[in-house]
Design an enzyme around this catalytic site. Structure first.
Site, PDB file in Angstrom:
ATOM      1  N   ASP A  44       0.845  -1.202   0.000  1.00  0.00           N
ATOM      2  CA  ASP A  44       0.000   0.000   0.000  1.00  0.00           C
ATOM      3  C   ASP A  44       0.877   1.247   0.000  1.00  0.00           C
ATOM      4  OD1 ASP A  44      -2.995   1.076   0.887  1.00  0.00           O
ATOM      5  OD2 ASP A  44      -1.366   2.301   1.675  1.00  0.00           O
ATOM      6  N   TYR A  49       3.317   9.806  -0.513  1.00  0.00           N
ATOM      7  CA  TYR A  49       4.461   9.198   0.164  1.00  0.00           C
ATOM      8  C   TYR A  49       5.774   9.408  -0.585  1.00  0.00           C
ATOM      9  CZ  TYR A  49       0.626   6.569   2.399  1.00  0.00           C
ATOM     10  OH  TYR A  49      -0.529   6.198   3.024  1.00  0.00           O
ATOM     11  N   LYS A  74      -2.794   6.010  -4.215  1.00  0.00           N
ATOM     12  CA  LYS A  74      -3.857   6.962  -3.898  1.00  0.00           C
ATOM     13  C   LYS A  74      -3.590   8.314  -4.552  1.00  0.00           C
ATOM     14  CE  LYS A  74      -3.639   4.866   0.714  1.00  0.00           C
ATOM     15  NZ  LYS A  74      -2.193   4.523   0.681  1.00  0.00           N
ATOM     16  N   HIS A 107      -7.324   9.731  -1.468  1.00  0.00           N
ATOM     17  CA  HIS A 107      -6.584   9.653  -0.206  1.00  0.00           C
ATOM     18  C   HIS A 107      -7.359  10.312   0.951  1.00  0.00           C
ATOM     19  CE1 HIS A 107      -2.174   9.345   1.348  1.00  0.00           C
ATOM     20  NE2 HIS A 107      -3.050   9.005   2.274  1.00  0.00           N
ATOM     21  N   ILE A 227      -2.707  -2.798   7.304  1.00  0.00           N
ATOM     22  CA  ILE A 227      -1.463  -2.531   6.575  1.00  0.00           C
ATOM     23  C   ILE A 227      -0.387  -1.934   7.505  1.00  0.00           C
ATOM     24  CG2 ILE A 227      -2.383  -2.372   4.229  1.00  0.00           C
ATOM     25  CD1 ILE A 227      -2.663   0.680   4.697  1.00  0.00           C
ATOM     26  N   VAL A 231      10.234  -0.824   8.261  1.00  0.00           N
ATOM     27  CA  VAL A 231      11.389  -1.025   7.381  1.00  0.00           C
ATOM     28  C   VAL A 231      12.362  -2.022   7.999  1.00  0.00           C
ATOM     29  CG1 VAL A 231      11.251   1.250   6.318  1.00  0.00           C
ATOM     30  CG2 VAL A 231      12.615   0.946   8.401  1.00  0.00           C
ATOM     31  N   ARG A 235      10.788  -7.022  12.051  1.00  0.00           N
ATOM     32  CA  ARG A 235       9.432  -6.549  12.357  1.00  0.00           C
ATOM     33  C   ARG A 235       8.486  -6.827  11.185  1.00  0.00           C
ATOM     34  NH1 ARG A 235       7.909  -2.827  16.022  1.00  0.00           N
ATOM     35  NH2 ARG A 235       9.489  -3.899  17.264  1.00  0.00           N
TER      36      ARG A 235
END
Length: 272
Positions: A44, A49, A74, A107, A227, A231, A235
């Site tokens: 996503d 971004y 978006k 968005h 979602i 990074v 995780r």
């Protein structure tokens, strides 16, 4: 990972995906690559971004068959309006290096601009062309959805909203369900607030899971798409490891008590 949900247009969406909000472009490719290799099949992103090119690079590195990866992007507020949205979509698609996206969202409604109806009509045209397989919205309150359903032709497949234990969005979830719209949850861990929470830690201890995994499992059991963003390779993998346990009714009741109506982001009526 084959945990998918049905959309109202006949397509399916993987229930857990990788969010890439605030991941710099030079790190996005690596995060996407790690996620796909770990088993994620849903990424996503968004024009806002500024990492769509990096997402596309990550997709290319792993080179899975296109129909095995679900990609969402978006349109940003500054590009609202019919023609602007079509141009913005072309730019996003080029950056991603794709022929189509699986899901294209508005968005934010940006209601003071009063252009989200024309914007959504552009999404309808993109779906008709097959360049956006599914279309939907993000951060829409029920009153935004009321107007959208009255003035456009296609019911959104998804409404992606901020949702976590401290903002459980009961009204929006009920509205979405009543209209066949799937709820998708951003900021599912409340930007880290879930980590180290004593209540969630206590639930997790019973299952050998972290507080974050408990919360992600809670989202899954609500029947929503979720979602989480990371990074960190460990995780990213940990966030996917939530399909081997089930919360009980007492766990759900306890998590319900955390709801305080507290946002980590803006109210959709307040963002132009």
């Amino acid at each position: 990972m084959n945990h998918v949900l049905q959309l109202n247009d006949g397509h399916t969406i993987p229930q857990l995906g990788l969010g890439v909000y605030k991941i710099p472009e030079d790190l996005a490719a690596g995060a996407v690559e790690i996620a796909l290799e770990a088993g994620y099949r849903h990424i996503d992103t968004a024009a806002l971004y500024a990492n769509e090119r990096g997402v596309g690079e990550g997709l290319a590195r792993v080179a899975l068959p296109r129909d095995e990866v679900f990609v969402t992007t978006k349109v940003w507020n500054a590009d609202h309006g019919y023609d602007n949205t079509l141009r913005a979509f072309d730019e996003s698609l080029a950056k991603l290096g794709l022929d189509y996206v699986d899901l294209y969202l508005i968005h934010w409604p940006a209601p003071r601009q009063d252009r989200y109806i024309d914007t959504y009509r552009a999404l309808e045209a993109l779906r008709a062309d097959g360049r956006a397989r599914s279309i939907g919205v993000s951060n829409f309150h029920t009153h935004h959805l009321d107007r959208l359903l009255a003035e456009t032709d296609i019911v959104p497949a998804v409404n992606q909203v901020e949702l976590h234990p401290w903002l459980q969005q009961t009204e929006v979830r009920a509205y979405n369900a009543a209209h066949g719209i799937l709820t998708e949850d951003w900021s599912p861990l409340a930007r880290g607030r879930a980590v180290g929470n004593a209540t969630l830690d206590a639930i997790g201890a019973r299952y050998g899971k972290t507080a974050a995994q408990v919360v992600l499992r809670w989202h899954i059991e609500l029947g929503n798409v979720v979602i989480p963003k990371s990074v960190t390779p460990s995780r990213i993998r940990e966030n996917l490891d939530v399909f081997d346990f089930t919360l009980d009714a007492a766990d759900h009741a306890t998590i319900t008590t955390l709801d305080a109506g507290e946002r980590t982001g803006k109210d959709p009526d307040d963002l132009d």
